[in-house]
Design a protein around this motif. Structure first.
Motif, short mmCIF file in Angstrom:
data_model
loop_
_atom_site.label_atom_id
_atom_site.label_comp_id
_atom_site.label_asym_id
_atom_site.label_seq_id
_atom_site.Cartn_x
_atom_site.Cartn_y
_atom_site.Cartn_z
N ASN A 120 0.79 -1.12 -0.17
CA ASN A 120 -0.05 -0.13 -0.17
C ASN A 120 1.02 1.20 0.01
OD1 ASN A 120 -2.34 -1.41 0.01
ND2 ASN A 120 -2.39 -1.80 2.32
N ASP A 121 1.88 1.08 0.63
CA ASP A 121 2.91 2.48 0.87
C ASP A 121 3.54 2.73 -0.77
OD1 ASP A 121 2.65 2.78 3.25
OD2 ASP A 121 4.42 1.73 3.80
N ARG A 122 3.93 1.80 -1.35
CA ARG A 122 4.49 1.88 -2.65
C ARG A 122 3.41 2.09 -3.82
NH1 ARG A 122 7.42 -0.44 0.41
NH2 ARG A 122 9.88 -0.61 0.21
N LEU A 123 2.13 1.73 -3.70
CA LEU A 123 1.15 1.93 -4.38
C LEU A 123 0.86 3.58 -4.28
CD1 LEU A 123 -1.25 -1.16 -4.53
CD2 LEU A 123 0.02 -0.23 -6.35
N ARG A 124 0.66 3.95 -3.01
CA ARG A 124 0.37 5.19 -2.70
C ARG A 124 1.52 6.35 -3.21
NH1 ARG A 124 -0.09 4.25 2.18
NH2 ARG A 124 -2.51 4.04 2.11
N ASN A 125 2.62 5.86 -3.11
CA ASN A 125 3.89 6.56 -3.70
C ASN A 125 3.63 6.70 -5.19
OD1 ASN A 125 4.60 7.15 -1.15
ND2 ASN A 125 6.17 5.37 -1.18
N GLN A 126 3.45 5.53 -5.98
CA GLN A 126 3.33 5.76 -7.28
C GLN A 126 2.18 6.51 -7.90
OE1 GLN A 126 5.87 4.72 -9.44
NE2 GLN A 126 6.96 4.12 -7.88
N GLN A 139 0.02 3.53 -17.99
CA GLN A 139 1.30 3.11 -17.58
C GLN A 139 1.01 1.87 -16.55
OE1 GLN A 139 3.45 6.48 -16.20
NE2 GLN A 139 3.29 7.59 -18.08
N ARG A 140 0.03 1.12 -16.40
CA ARG A 140 -0.10 0.07 -15.36
C ARG A 140 0.75 -0.78 -15.48
NH1 ARG A 140 -6.36 -1.89 -14.23
NH2 ARG A 140 -5.81 -3.22 -12.25
N ASP A 141 1.11 -1.39 -16.60
CA ASP A 141 1.92 -2.48 -16.66
C ASP A 141 3.44 -2.19 -16.04
OD1 ASP A 141 0.20 -4.19 -17.65
OD2 ASP A 141 0.87 -4.01 -19.74
N GLU A 142 3.97 -1.22 -16.47
CA GLU A 142 5.02 -0.52 -16.04
C GLU A 142 4.99 -0.18 -14.57
OE1 GLU A 142 3.53 0.63 -18.22
OE2 GLU A 142 4.53 0.39 -20.43
N LEU A 143 3.81 0.46 -14.17
CA LEU A 143 3.85 0.52 -12.83
C LEU A 143 3.83 -0.52 -11.82
CD1 LEU A 143 2.84 2.54 -10.34
CD2 LEU A 143 0.66 2.26 -10.72
N MET A 144 3.20 -1.59 -12.30
CA MET A 144 3.19 -2.85 -11.73
C MET A 144 4.58 -3.39 -11.33
SD MET A 144 -0.02 -3.18 -10.26
CE MET A 144 0.26 -1.32 -10.03
N ALA A 145 5.26 -3.69 -12.47
CA ALA A 145 6.55 -4.10 -12.69
C ALA A 145 7.69 -3.17 -11.71
CB ALA A 145 6.99 -4.22 -13.97
N GLU A 146 7.41 -2.01 -11.89
CA GLU A 146 8.15 -1.21 -10.96
C GLU A 146 8.11 -1.60 -9.44
OE1 GLU A 146 9.40 3.53 -9.97
OE2 GLU A 146 8.23 3.12 -11.96
N ILE A 147 6.86 -1.51 -8.86
CA ILE A 147 6.30 -2.03 -7.55
C ILE A 147 6.80 -3.20 -7.12
CG2 ILE A 147 4.42 -2.10 -6.02
CD1 ILE A 147 3.14 -0.07 -7.70
N THR A 148 6.73 -4.20 -8.10
CA THR A 148 7.06 -5.65 -7.79
C THR A 148 8.58 -5.38 -7.44
OG1 THR A 148 5.35 -6.59 -8.99
CG2 THR A 148 7.21 -8.06 -8.62
N LYS A 149 9.27 -5.23 -8.51
CA LYS A 149 10.82 -4.80 -8.37
C LYS A 149 11.21 -4.30 -6.92
CE LYS A 149 15.06 -3.46 -10.56
NZ LYS A 149 15.51 -2.72 -11.78
#
Length: 291
Positions: A120-126, A139-149
Motif C-alpha cells: 500500500n505504501d508503494r502504491l500510494r507513492n506511485q 502505464q499500468r504494466d510499467e507501474l506494477m513491474a516497478e512496484i514488484t521489483k
C-alpha cells in the motif's frame, strides 16, 4: 508374565515413543526451522527424514509454495488530487525461512500484514504522481513491474520472502467523486455523439444531393433519348405514310374523311352545323367524292 518381561516391554514402548517424537519428515512443499528453547539452531532443511531431541527442540514448518496477500481496498490520492479506492494483491514465497521466522515471530499473519503495508505504501507513492488514465491503462504494466521489483528487494531483506508479482484488481472512485467523473464522461460522450451525428447528416446530405443530381441527369438523358427515338419514329412513320399515300392520293383523302366522320359522330349527342353541300359530306354523296 514375569517382571523382567514387563520391564522389557515398557522399555520398548518408551524407545518407540522417543523415536516417534524425535523423528520428523520435511516435505518438498515445506520449509522448516529447528528451535532450541526458542532460538533457531537450524533452517537449511531439504526434503527428507530428520531427528530432533524431544522436549529440547521444537520444529516450526512453513509452506514453501506461492502464497497470496489479498489486501483490503485502500483510499489513495492521485496526481489530480482525486481519491481512489485501490484493491490489490501480491504473490510471494519464502526464500530465507530463518529470516522469515525472526521477522514474523513465526506467525504468517504478521507476514501478510507487513507485506500489505509495504504494498500500500508503494502504491500510494506511485499513484500520487500519476493521473487516473495513467494508473488505469496508460502505464499500468510499467507501474506494477516497478512496484514488484522495489517491493521484492525490501521483502527479501526484511522478511526473507520473494515477491513474484503485485497486481491491482480494481480501482474505484469514491461516491462523491464518481458522480462528477461520470457527468464529465457523459458530457464528453454526448459531445462526441453530436459530432458524429452532424458528420453523418452532412454525409447523408451530400449523398442525397448527389443522388438527386444523378436522377435529374438520368431523367434528362432518358427524355432526350426518348424524344430522339420518338422523332425518328414519327419521321419514319410520316415517310411511310407519305410513300403509301403518294401512290393513291384519292384513297388518302377518302381515309382521312372516314376518320373525320368517325371522330365527329363518336357520340349520339354530337351535333354539326354545316351547309348541306359542304365539302365535308362529299364522300357521303358520291363514292368517288364528286359533287
Amino acid at each position: 508374565m514375569n517382571n523382567r518381561t514387563l520391564v522389557i516391554i515398557a522399555a520398548l514402548l518408551v524407545a518407540l515413543l522417543a523415536i516417534s517424537s524425535s523423528a520428523f519428515v520435511i516435505k518438498e512443499t515445506e520449509k522448516a526451522v529447528l528451535l532450541r528453547f526458542g532460538e533457531v539452531v537450524r533452517s537449511d532443511y531439504t526434503p527428507g527424514l530428520y531427528f530432533k531431541i524431544p522436549l529440547v527442540h521444537q520444529l516450526r514448518r512453513f509452506d514453501a509454495r506461492i502464497q497470496t496477500v489479498d489486501s483490503s481496498p485502500v483510499r489513495m490520492l492521485n496526481a489530480e488530487n482525486k481519491f481512489m479506492m485501490v484493491d490489490s494483491y501480491a504473490k510471494y514465497r519464502i526464500l530465507d525461512v530463518e529470516r522469515h521466522y525472526v521477522a514474523t515471530r513465526g506467525d504468517e499473519r504478521n507476514a501478510v500484514r507487513l507485506l500489505s503495508e509495504q504494498i500500500n505504501d508503494r502504491l500510494r507513492n506511485q499513484f500520487g504522481v500519476r493521473d487516473l488514465h495513467e494508473v488505469v491503462s496508460g502505464q499500468r504494466d510499467e507501474l506494477m513491474a516497478e512496484i514488484t521489483k522495489n517491493l521484492n528487494e525490501v521483502a527479501k531483506t526484511n522478511l526473507g520472502v520473494e515477491v513474484i508479482d503485485v497486481r491491482v484488481k480494481r480501482i474505484d472512485l469514491p461516491p462523491e467523486v464518481s458522480e462528477s467523473v461520470f457527468q464529465r464522461m457523459r458530457a464528453g460522450r454526448e459531445l462526441e455523439a453530436r459530432d458524429h451525428r452532424a458528420k453523418g447528416e452532412e454525409a447523408a446530405e451530400r449523398i442525397r444531393a448527389n443522388a438527386d443530381r444523378q436522377v435529374v441527369v438520368i431523367e434528362s438523358e432518358a427524355y432526350r433519348e426518348a424524344e430522339e427515338l420518338r422523332g425518328a419514329g414519327d419521321a419514319e412513320a410520316a415517310a411511310i405514310y407519305a410513300g403509301a399515300f403518294s401512290k393513291d392520293p384519292e384513297f388518302y383523302r377518302f381515309t382521312r374523311s372516314l376518320k373525320a366522320y368517325r371522330e365527329s359522330f363518336n357520340d349520339r349527342a354530337d351535333m354539326l352545323l354545316i351547309e348541306p353541300d359542304s365539302e365535308f359530306f362529299r364522300y357521303l354523296k358520291d363514292a368517288q367524292g364528286q359533287q
